[in-house]
Motif scaffolding. Structure first.
Motif, short mmCIF file in Angstrom:
data_model
loop_
_atom_site.label_atom_id
_atom_site.label_comp_id
_atom_site.label_asym_id
_atom_site.label_seq_id
_atom_site.Cartn_x
_atom_site.Cartn_y
_atom_site.Cartn_z
N ASP A 81 -10.81 -20.62 1.56
CA ASP A 81 -9.47 -20.91 1.06
C ASP A 81 -9.36 -20.21 -0.28
O ASP A 81 -10.35 -20.02 -0.98
CB ASP A 81 -9.30 -22.42 0.85
CG ASP A 81 -8.68 -23.08 2.07
OD1 ASP A 81 -8.28 -22.35 3.01
OD2 ASP A 81 -8.60 -24.32 2.09
N ASP A 96 -1.29 -22.20 -2.93
CA ASP A 96 -0.10 -22.49 -2.12
C ASP A 96 0.36 -23.94 -2.26
O ASP A 96 1.44 -24.30 -1.81
CB ASP A 96 -0.36 -22.15 -0.64
CG ASP A 96 -1.55 -22.91 -0.07
OD1 ASP A 96 -2.46 -23.25 -0.83
OD2 ASP A 96 -1.56 -23.16 1.16
N HIS A 230 1.72 -20.87 16.76
CA HIS A 230 1.43 -20.14 15.52
C HIS A 230 2.09 -18.77 15.53
O HIS A 230 2.19 -18.13 16.57
CB HIS A 230 -0.08 -19.93 15.38
CG HIS A 230 -0.79 -21.15 14.89
ND1 HIS A 230 -1.94 -21.10 14.16
CD2 HIS A 230 -0.50 -22.45 15.03
CE1 HIS A 230 -2.33 -22.32 13.88
NE2 HIS A 230 -1.48 -23.16 14.40
N ASP A 233 0.74 -13.88 12.16
CA ASP A 233 -0.04 -13.74 10.92
C ASP A 233 -0.75 -15.02 10.48
O ASP A 233 -1.46 -15.05 9.50
CB ASP A 233 0.86 -13.21 9.78
CG ASP A 233 1.99 -14.18 9.45
OD1 ASP A 233 2.09 -15.22 10.14
OD2 ASP A 233 2.75 -13.90 8.51
N GLU A 234 -0.56 -16.12 11.23
CA GLU A 234 -1.27 -17.37 10.91
C GLU A 234 -2.55 -17.51 11.70
O GLU A 234 -3.34 -18.42 11.46
CB GLU A 234 -0.45 -18.58 11.37
CG GLU A 234 0.75 -18.98 10.63
CD GLU A 234 1.30 -20.24 11.32
OE1 GLU A 234 0.82 -21.35 11.05
OE2 GLU A 234 2.21 -20.09 12.16
N GLU A 255 -0.37 -31.16 11.46
CA GLU A 255 -1.19 -30.87 12.65
C GLU A 255 -2.10 -32.04 13.05
O GLU A 255 -2.83 -32.58 12.24
CB GLU A 255 -2.06 -29.64 12.34
CG GLU A 255 -3.08 -29.35 13.42
CD GLU A 255 -3.94 -28.12 13.09
OE1 GLU A 255 -3.51 -27.27 12.29
OE2 GLU A 255 -5.04 -28.03 13.67
#
Ligand code: ATP
Length: 437
Positions: A81, A96, A230, A233-234, A255
């Motif tokens: 991350d 983010d 999705h 790009d995810e 999710e």
């Protein structure tokens, strides 16, 4: 969420880990009722995925694995991350999820963003050197991939078939939170379903629908579930497609489970890194190839939280009964019969009447062989009903003076609050019909 967290604590579903030491952030302990609910949830999954199908077998692999597994899987290189540190208070955040100011000290000064690997490191054996460094698994899936040949050889399964596993995983999440939704230690329920490459898209769609159906079949309301494919790009580095099952939590749609088409990435990587051929050989054509993998991967803790939130109801009591006056508000946990931690509560109306107590205890002993049953005589009957309602107990059985004469007891239904007199003799059959069919 506050009401849910407070009910979980007050009634022994979920406690903060190491609470007497001030608690360990983002780690939780399941209490006496929580552990029953969690077992029921895992058993329901296992029954649907393994016992009720011909094409899936189970597995239980170790948390500690050979460190090369994580090189092959891509976790050492890719399981990162982004993070930034507050220059003033040194707290760490995901960029983010960060506003302009540090939520702890208000500073606006942050370090540049850099990558942070989410795997927990530890050491195996007495030497704390790099040679003995290993990891706590961040997903259960890799235990399945590395056993692909073992399972194939011992079960003689043919494509398409799956391997299922439930177990703990660990991720050093930068910003855990929302109660048990995102934690550093959690349990996963994963299926790796092996198919011919050309069949993978169709099986992907099939599994997405089956997994959605599973949540519905155990009681989650349709309007609180949605599917989210999705965007390109995810997608994770190994995936050709992925669809999430999302739940409408009090903190927003999030999710519950991801269903990915992992292609032949994993078996190819492990073949390359281990030197062992993990191809599948078709027994008829003798053709050898790497199967594609469809992976429905859900979290036990997240699912439990969703079932709990969905089952939580506050409602005004409408029926008029002496012990349950109209107009009162009751909290009732409308968990399905498969999931509710306690199925039956035995409530003696007079705890000092020997006849009533003896009969009530005898009923408990008979019923507990078939259903999770509790005995409670520590309050007045109206209060006892409320206590059972808020933990989702399906039936309350009251034993009263009349029971000693007519050998009948009152059975009260959690959802309708209707009461019925049932002969003690026929209780087990009555409950079996209601709870096990
Ligand atoms: P997220 O985007 O929420 O971090 P993810 O996409 O990384 O999740 P997967 O790697 O697909 O999650 O893991 C499969 C499932 O495992 C998730 O759907 C979730 O139910 C569960 N899970 C993953 N990380 C956590 C966590 N930190 N705490 C609790 N459950 C988790």
């Amino acid at each position: 969420m506050e009401k849910i967290v407070s009910l979980c604590k007050r009634r022994g579903f979920i406690f903060q880990s190491s609470e007497i030491y001030g608690g360990l952030g983002s780690a939780w302990d399941y209490g006496p009722l929580g552990v029953e609910l969690k077992r029921n949830l895992k058993n329901a999954w296992w029954k649907t995925i393994v016992h009720n199908r011909d094409d899936v077998v189970g597995l239980d692999t170790s948390i500690l694995m050979h460190p090369d597994v994580w090189k092959a899987s891509g976790h050492l290189d890719n399981f990162h991350d982004e993070c930034v540190d507050c220059k003033n208070c040194k707290k760490r955040f995901r960029p983010d999820q960060l506003e302009a100011k540090c939520p702890f000290c208000g500073s606006k000064e942050f370090t540049n963003s850099r990558k942070f690997n989410l795997m927990f490191k530890t050491f195996a054996g007495a030497n704390e050197d790099t040679a003995s460094q290993i990891y706590l698994r961040p997903e259960t899936a890799q235990g399945i991939f590395v056993n692909f040949s073992n399972v194939l050889d011992t079960t003689r399964k043919r494509l398409p078939f799956g391997i299922a596993q439930i177990g703990k995983s660990f991720r050093n999440e930068i910003t855990p939170g929302n109660f048990t939704f995102r934690t550093r230690e959690f349990e996963q329920m994963e299926i790796e379903y092996f198919t011919r490459p050309e069949d993978a898209p169709a099986f992907h769609e099939k599994w997405v629908n089956e997994r959605l159906e599973w949540y519905l079949s155990l009681g989650i309301r349709r309007e609180n579930l949605r599917l989210r494919p999705h965007l390109q790009d995810e997608l994770a580095h190994y995936a050709a497609a992925c669809t999430d099952v999302e739940y409408n939590f009090p903190f927003g749609w999030s999710e519950l489970e991801g269903i990915a088409n992992r292609t032949d990435f994993d078996l190819k990587q492990h073949t390359q890194f281990s030197g062992k051929n993990l191809q599948y050989k078709d027994p008829v054509t003798q053709e050898e190839f790497f199967p594609y993998i469809i992976e429905p991967s859900g979290g036990v803790d997240r699912a439990l939280l969703a079932f709990f939130v969905d089952a939580y109801h506050e409602e005004e009591v409408k029926m008029v009964s002496k012990v349950e006056p109209k107009g009162e508000t009751r909290v009732v946990l409308k968990l399905s019969k498969e999931l509710s931690p306690v199925k039956v509560a035995i409530l003696p109306l007079l705890k000092k009447n020997d006849g009533i107590v003896t009969l009530a205890k005898k009923i408990k002993q008979d019923l507990q062989k078939s259903f999770v049953t509790v005995y409670d005589d520590t309050a007045a009957i109206g209060k006892l009903y409320r206590r059972q309602d808020e933990v989702g107990t399906f039936y309350c059985i009251t034993v009263d003076v009349q029971s000693l004469e007519d050998k009948q007891v009152t059975v009260r239904d959690r959802d309708t609050m209707q009461q019925e007199r049932i002969p003690v003799e026929g209780l087990k059959r009555y409950l079996t019909e209601k709870l096990l069919n």
